[in-house]
Design a protein around this motif. Structure first.
Motif, PDB file in Angstrom:
ATOM      1  N   ILE A 201       0.612   3.113   7.530  1.00 13.30           N
ATOM      2  CA  ILE A 201       0.263   3.303   6.114  1.00 13.30           C
ATOM      3  C   ILE A 201      -0.202   4.737   5.871  1.00 13.30           C
ATOM      4  O   ILE A 201       0.229   5.389   4.904  1.00 13.30           O
TER       5      ILE A 201
ATOM      6  N   ASN B 249       1.632   7.562   3.467  1.00 14.15           N
ATOM      7  CA  ASN B 249       0.881   8.060   2.315  1.00 14.15           C
ATOM      8  C   ASN B 249       0.557   9.549   2.413  1.00 14.15           C
ATOM      9  O   ASN B 249       0.211  10.186   1.411  1.00 14.15           O
TER      10      ASN B 249
ATOM     11  N   LYS C 196      -8.304  -0.650   3.394  1.00 14.80           N
ATOM     12  CA  LYS C 196      -7.436   0.330   2.737  1.00 14.80           C
ATOM     13  C   LYS C 196      -7.247   0.000   1.262  1.00 14.80           C
ATOM     14  O   LYS C 196      -7.147   0.901   0.421  1.00 14.80           O
ATOM     15  N   ILE C 197      -7.208  -1.286   0.921  1.00 13.73           N
ATOM     16  CA  ILE C 197      -7.086  -1.684  -0.477  1.00 13.73           C
ATOM     17  C   ILE C 197      -8.341  -1.285  -1.244  1.00 13.73           C
ATOM     18  O   ILE C 197      -8.271  -0.785  -2.369  1.00 13.73           O
TER      19      ILE C 197
ATOM     20  N   SER D 183      -8.344   2.419  -1.974  1.00 15.42           N
ATOM     21  CA  SER D 183      -7.254   2.941  -2.830  1.00 15.42           C
ATOM     22  C   SER D 183      -7.591   2.826  -4.311  1.00 15.42           C
ATOM     23  O   SER D 183      -8.536   2.189  -4.713  1.00 15.42           O
TER      24      SER D 183
ATOM     25  N   LEU E 185       0.793  -1.231   0.000  1.00 17.96           N
ATOM     26  CA  LEU E 185       0.000   0.000   0.000  1.00 17.96           C
ATOM     27  C   LEU E 185       0.827   1.283   0.000  1.00 17.96           C
ATOM     28  O   LEU E 185       0.294   2.362  -0.253  1.00 17.96           O
ATOM     29  N   THR E 186       2.112   1.179   0.285  1.00 18.98           N
ATOM     30  CA  THR E 186       2.940   2.387   0.346  1.00 18.98           C
ATOM     31  C   THR E 186       4.216   2.309  -0.493  1.00 18.98           C
ATOM     32  O   THR E 186       4.816   3.336  -0.799  1.00 18.98           O
TER      33      THR E 186
END
Length: 224
Positions: free
Chosen positions: A175, A179, A220-221, A224, A137-138
């Motif tokens: 995360i 971000n 979070k996925i 995004s 994620l990052t």
């Protein structure tokens, strides 16, 4: 102005040494201990130190609540704020390794990277999930995303209405910090604290961590 917040619950055996480890460090201006409704002498021991601001909650509210209670006090005057567990004993002194990179403007957040555990814990599934989730994620590769020993610039903490601590929430917070463009640095420290072993209690704890980290990463996925 550097403040350290220590949430403590029934830590009468360790809280004295934890305070002793940091009370004379020149880089720390304020120590705040929040007793999370302990039933032992944690509060009495902590409050015996004139240099320590000690508060006691009426009942056990959990680590996250205790941290946020201390944070409301620290945010009034502090520029740099650190979180430490109460069971570190005199190895709490190692927190200065987390503070100086912030003061030297090398990064915005530091996370303590502990030495290998002395006793066998789990099989590494939780740590691998956290590490791979943060990387996905990052793009950043961190080893210590589960560590609660952290030091922040005040401006980073202002990004959050409150610190959402719980099983694996540190991963979600890490995360978000990356971000938002802030720099995190892992720092190797020689800290030790209570470890969960390879027993039923330890496996239940790690099972909860794995489940909650999974939920956080999935959310979070999807966003995004």
């Amino acid at each position: 102005m550097v403040s350290i917040i220590i949430p403590a619950y029934n830590e009468e055996a360790k809280i004295k040494d934890t305070i002793e480890g940091i009370k004379d460090l020149s880089c720390i201006n304020e120590i705040i201990v929040v007793d999370d409704g302990s039933s032992d002498n944690t509060f009495e021991i902590a409050s015996s130190y004139e240099a320590v601001k000690t508060y006691k909650l009426d009942k056990n509210m959990g680590k996250g609540y205790a941290l946020n209670y201390g944070l409301k006090i620290a945010m009034k005057n502090s520029d740099v704020i650190g979180f430490l567990d109460a069971d570190l004993g005199k190895t709490s002194r190692e927190v200065e390794k987390l503070i100086y990179p912030i003061l030297n403007n090398e990064c915005d957040v530091t996370i303590a990277k502990f030495p290998p555990a002395k006793k066998k814990g789990g099989f590494g599934f939780v740590k691998k999930l956290a590490k791979s989730g943060v990387k996905f994620l990052t793009g950043e590769e961190l080893d210590s995303t589960l560590s609660g020993q952290r030091v922040f610039k005040k401006e980073v903490l202002k990004e959050f209405n409150e610190i959402p601590f719980g099983y694996g929430v540190e991963v979600g917070m890490t995360i978000d910090i990356i971000n938002k463009g802030y720099k995190i640095k892992e720092v190797l420290v020689n800290m030790t604290h209570n470890e969960t072993g390879r027993n039923l209690k330890g496996f239940i704890h790690r099972g909860k961590q794995f489940y909650h980290i999974n939920i956080i990463l999935i959310k979070k996925i999807l966003r995004s």
